[in-house]
Design a protein around this motif. Sequence first.
Motif, short mmCIF file in Angstrom:
data_model
loop_
_atom_site.label_atom_id
_atom_site.label_comp_id
_atom_site.label_asym_id
_atom_site.label_seq_id
_atom_site.Cartn_x
_atom_site.Cartn_y
_atom_site.Cartn_z
N VAL A 100 12.93 25.99 26.19
CA VAL A 100 14.11 25.12 25.62
C VAL A 100 15.09 24.72 26.85
O VAL A 100 15.44 23.63 26.97
N VAL A 101 15.27 25.71 27.72
CA VAL A 101 15.96 25.45 28.71
C VAL A 101 15.50 24.68 29.72
O VAL A 101 16.17 23.44 30.18
N ALA A 102 14.45 24.66 29.86
CA ALA A 102 13.53 23.76 30.87
C ALA A 102 13.59 22.28 30.23
O ALA A 102 13.77 21.18 31.36
N ARG A 103 13.36 22.34 29.15
CA ARG A 103 13.40 20.73 28.78
C ARG A 103 14.88 20.28 28.86
O ARG A 103 14.98 19.23 29.10
N ALA A 104 15.70 20.96 28.50
CA ALA A 104 17.23 20.74 28.68
C ALA A 104 17.43 20.42 30.09
O ALA A 104 18.18 19.36 30.41
N LEU A 105 17.12 20.85 30.76
CA LEU A 105 17.35 20.80 32.36
C LEU A 105 16.55 19.40 32.73
O LEU A 105 17.01 18.53 33.53
N ASP A 106 15.36 19.25 32.08
CA ASP A 106 14.64 17.91 32.62
C ASP A 106 15.64 16.64 32.08
O ASP A 106 15.60 15.77 32.46
N ASP A 107 16.02 16.74 30.66
CA ASP A 107 16.76 15.83 30.26
C ASP A 107 18.16 15.64 30.80
O ASP A 107 18.58 14.47 30.76
#
Length: 175
Positions: A100-107
Motif C-alpha cells: 500500500v505504501v509503495a502504491r501511495a508513493l507511486d501516486d
Amino acid sequence: MNTLTFDNETVKRLAMGDLPGELDRTRRTLERLPEDRFDWKPHPKSMSLHELSAHVVNLLFWMTVTLRQTEFDMASLPDERQIPPTLDELLALFDEQAAVVARALDDITARDLLLDWTLREGDTVFFTMPRGMAMRVFCISHLVHHRAQLGGYLRMLDVPLPQTYGPTADEPDMG
C-alpha cells in the motif's frame, strides 16, 4: 544564472529513494522475532517485543496516511488496536501495508511532497510541516528508530541480528 530543474520522479527518488531499502531491512529484522518471546520486555517501562514489533508494522499505516492525506487526527484512532497474534500474521500485515505504501508513493507527486501536513488530536495541533519532511521525520526516521530498538531486544534475547547497513557480529560478511 544556472537553474537546475528536476522531473517528478527524480525529486521523489531523491526525497524517498531510501524507503524501499528501509522496508526491506525492517522486514528482515521482523523475520527474526522469536514468537515464543513476544511477551518479553527489557525493562518494566518498555514495550514488549510483540507491542514494539506491532508498532513498527503500524508505522507503515502512518506512511500511507502521510502520503495520501494532508492531516491526521489522532482522535480518530480506535481506543484499542488489534495486534496480529502470530509472527506469520505480523509479517503478512507488514507485506500488505508495504505494498500500500509503495502504491501511495507511486501516486504522489513532487509537488504533493511540498504541501503542508498536520498531525493533530482534535483541536491540539502537534506539528505542521511539508509532507515530504513529515515522511522523513515522522515516518521513516521513526521506523528506523524502532527497528534499532528491535535490534537491541533481539541482541538481549541472543537472536542473531541481520545486516542492515553493514555486517553484524552474527553476519560478518557483506553480501
